[in-house]
Design an enzyme around this catalytic site. Structure first.
Site, PDB file in Angstrom:
ATOM      1  N   ASP A  53      42.090  58.518 -24.246  1.00  0.00           N
ATOM      2  CA  ASP A  53      42.277  58.126 -22.857  1.00  0.00           C
ATOM      3  C   ASP A  53      40.881  57.974 -22.256  1.00  0.00           C
ATOM      4  O   ASP A  53      40.086  58.922 -22.278  1.00  0.00           O
ATOM      5  CB  ASP A  53      43.073  59.211 -22.115  1.00  0.00           C
ATOM      6  CG  ASP A  53      43.443  58.805 -20.691  1.00  0.00           C
ATOM      7  OD1 ASP A  53      42.658  58.072 -20.058  1.00  0.00           O
ATOM      8  OD2 ASP A  53      44.506  59.247 -20.211  1.00  0.00           O
ATOM      9  N   SER A 124      35.062  40.425 -15.571  1.00  0.00           N
ATOM     10  CA  SER A 124      36.140  39.498 -15.221  1.00  0.00           C
ATOM     11  C   SER A 124      35.742  38.613 -14.051  1.00  0.00           C
ATOM     12  O   SER A 124      34.994  39.040 -13.154  1.00  0.00           O
ATOM     13  CB  SER A 124      37.397  40.295 -14.844  1.00  0.00           C
ATOM     14  OG  SER A 124      38.356  39.478 -14.211  1.00  0.00           O
ATOM     15  N   GLU A 126      37.522  38.095 -11.725  1.00  0.00           N
ATOM     16  CA  GLU A 126      38.084  38.727 -10.534  1.00  0.00           C
ATOM     17  C   GLU A 126      37.030  39.465  -9.715  1.00  0.00           C
ATOM     18  O   GLU A 126      37.277  39.822  -8.573  1.00  0.00           O
ATOM     19  CB  GLU A 126      39.210  39.680 -10.926  1.00  0.00           C
ATOM     20  CG  GLU A 126      40.456  38.996 -11.472  1.00  0.00           C
ATOM     21  CD  GLU A 126      41.280  38.305 -10.387  1.00  0.00           C
ATOM     22  OE1 GLU A 126      41.232  38.749  -9.223  1.00  0.00           O
ATOM     23  OE2 GLU A 126      41.974  37.323 -10.718  1.00  0.00           O
ATOM     24  N   TYR A 148      41.904  45.679  -9.197  1.00  0.00           N
ATOM     25  CA  TYR A 148      41.423  45.301 -10.534  1.00  0.00           C
ATOM     26  C   TYR A 148      40.005  44.747 -10.439  1.00  0.00           C
ATOM     27  O   TYR A 148      39.092  45.164 -11.160  1.00  0.00           O
ATOM     28  CB  TYR A 148      42.360  44.265 -11.138  1.00  0.00           C
ATOM     29  CG  TYR A 148      41.901  43.684 -12.459  1.00  0.00           C
ATOM     30  CD1 TYR A 148      42.322  44.241 -13.661  1.00  0.00           C
ATOM     31  CD2 TYR A 148      41.064  42.577 -12.503  1.00  0.00           C
ATOM     32  CE1 TYR A 148      41.898  43.710 -14.879  1.00  0.00           C
ATOM     33  CE2 TYR A 148      40.638  42.043 -13.707  1.00  0.00           C
ATOM     34  CZ  TYR A 148      41.066  42.606 -14.893  1.00  0.00           C
ATOM     35  OH  TYR A 148      40.642  42.081 -16.093  1.00  0.00           O
ATOM     36  N   LYS A 152      36.426  46.365 -11.900  1.00  0.00           N
ATOM     37  CA  LYS A 152      35.583  45.577 -12.798  1.00  0.00           C
ATOM     38  C   LYS A 152      34.195  45.340 -12.184  1.00  0.00           C
ATOM     39  O   LYS A 152      33.185  45.320 -12.894  1.00  0.00           O
ATOM     40  CB  LYS A 152      36.265  44.243 -13.105  1.00  0.00           C
ATOM     41  CG  LYS A 152      37.412  44.337 -14.102  1.00  0.00           C
ATOM     42  CD  LYS A 152      36.924  44.630 -15.503  1.00  0.00           C
ATOM     43  CE  LYS A 152      38.003  44.455 -16.541  1.00  0.00           C
ATOM     44  NZ  LYS A 152      37.505  44.735 -17.920  1.00  0.00           N
ATOM     45  N   HIS A 177      41.610  33.788 -20.437  1.00  0.00           N
ATOM     46  CA  HIS A 177      41.607  33.318 -21.817  1.00  0.00           C
ATOM     47  C   HIS A 177      42.891  33.779 -22.491  1.00  0.00           C
ATOM     48  O   HIS A 177      43.319  34.918 -22.336  1.00  0.00           O
ATOM     49  CB  HIS A 177      40.371  33.803 -22.569  1.00  0.00           C
ATOM     50  CG  HIS A 177      40.084  35.266 -22.421  1.00  0.00           C
ATOM     51  ND1 HIS A 177      39.619  35.829 -21.251  1.00  0.00           N
ATOM     52  CD2 HIS A 177      40.199  36.287 -23.301  1.00  0.00           C
ATOM     53  CE1 HIS A 177      39.451  37.127 -21.416  1.00  0.00           C
ATOM     54  NE2 HIS A 177      39.806  37.431 -22.662  1.00  0.00           N
ATOM     55  N   PRO A 278      49.840  40.135  -3.409  1.00  0.00           N
ATOM     56  CA  PRO A 278      49.511  40.410  -2.007  1.00  0.00           C
ATOM     57  C   PRO A 278      48.331  39.565  -1.524  1.00  0.00           C
ATOM     58  O   PRO A 278      48.309  39.076  -0.410  1.00  0.00           O
ATOM     59  CB  PRO A 278      49.167  41.904  -2.014  1.00  0.00           C
ATOM     60  CG  PRO A 278      49.894  42.458  -3.194  1.00  0.00           C
ATOM     61  CD  PRO A 278      49.901  41.360  -4.219  1.00  0.00           C
TER      62      PRO A 278
END
Length: 324
Positions: A53, A124, A126, A148, A152, A177, A278
């Protein structure tokens, strides 16, 4: 022998990377969460898989020290923007702070052994959120619009900080991708699998969200190639990895249904508010000029070919299931 550590090894990118590295004769270790299933079919038998983890920083540190890798590819973390909205704290802990724990562990190995440890952070598009320019490049402002993207972005910026400390860490800003190894929780595979099922069954409806969203889609093995090139380049840096061409979700739907033999896709698609984010980012299209010039990287598979490969794979899976 080169030793590589790949986090998130059971995912789409991790499985392709494991295939490539083992073919090269690299000793591959992979981190995977407990109960994770492998994208595609299975990992090469030679891969050493450790159940970890990424929030367990002590175990991450001890395993990295034990493995003492030459190359580290951090592909692990929360992989869904939609999931990040429902679990923002978990996303930050895994994709953000988890990455930093890995950087710290790699830096400790480098300090202890006196040899360079090369690290690649799978960043990313993002991180750019609503970008200040189109196409986006390494100088585009970082201003994420989702949990997210924020996680990142933190990992991306911390990669730069560790680079300033002497760790050879490159951050590859990966645009969308795809491949047949994408799980159906991703809209692209949901579309190709849905088109294949509707074509086979002779009818049905696929529920989707915003069809107007535009993304820069590439071929996953190409993006894995970019990460390997970044890891082995003489100098670490940030690299945007993208095709430079944007397409809408509607384009993806149209081509997927066409590849499945259905020309009138509109009667098989409905818009479901549950699948509308959202906040949806603006047009995402990347400028990979630095990756092309510095790494010698370029995409090899077109948008249309990616969709054809995915639909063909989904049709083959359905036919295999029917034949059982």
């Amino acid at each position: 022998m080169t030793v590589a550590l790949v986090t998130g090894i059971t995912g789409q990118d991790g499985s392709y990377l494991a295939d490539r590295l083992t073919r090269e004769g690299v000793e591959v270790h992979g981190f995977a969460r407990e109960g994770a299933t492998v994208a595609g079919s299975s990992l090469p038998a030679a891969v050493h898989v450790h159940q970890v983890d990424l929030r367990d920083h002590a175990r991450v540190g001890s395993l990295v020290a034990e493995i003492a890798p030459d190359e580290v590819y951090n592909l692990g973390g929360i992989s869904s923007v939609a999931y990040s909205w429902a679990h923002p704290a978990e996303t930050g802990l895994v994709s953000g702070i988890g990455a930093v724990a890995l950087f710290e562990a790699a830096h400790a190995v480098q300090e202890a052994t006196g040899r360079r440890v090369r690290v690649v952070q799978a960043s990313s598009a993002e991180i750019f959120g609503t970008p200040d320019r189109t196409p986006q490049d390494e100088g585009t402002a970082i201003r994420p619009t989702s949990p997210y993207g924020a996680a990142k972005a933190y990992a991306h910026q911390m990669a730069g900080i560790y680079r300033s400390r002497g760790l050879d860490v490159s951050s590859c800003v990966l645009y969308n991708h795809e491949s047949p190894r994408r799980p159906e929780t991703f809209v692209t595979r949901k579309i190709t699998a849905g088109a294949a099922r509707i074509a086979t069954d002779g009818g049905g409806v696929l529920a989707l969200g915003n069809l107007d969203a535009r993304r820069d889609w590439g071929w996953a093995p190409d993006y894995v190639d970019a990460m390997v090139r970044a890891a082995r380049h003489t100098e670490p840096d940030d690299f945007v990895v993208a095709t430079g061409v944007a397409h809408s979700v509607e384009d993806f739907v149209r081509l997927a249904f066409s590849a499945a033999g259905i020309e009138d896709w509109s009667k098989h698609v409905e818009i479901d508010p549950r699948f509308v984010r959202p906040v949806d980012t603006a047009v995402q299209v990347g400028d990979a000029a630095r990756a092309r010039a510095v790494l010698g990287w370029a995409p090899t598979v077109t948008f249309e070919e990616i969709i054809e490969k995915m639909v063909e794979n989904d049709l083959e899976q359905i036919h295999r299931e029917v034949a059982r």
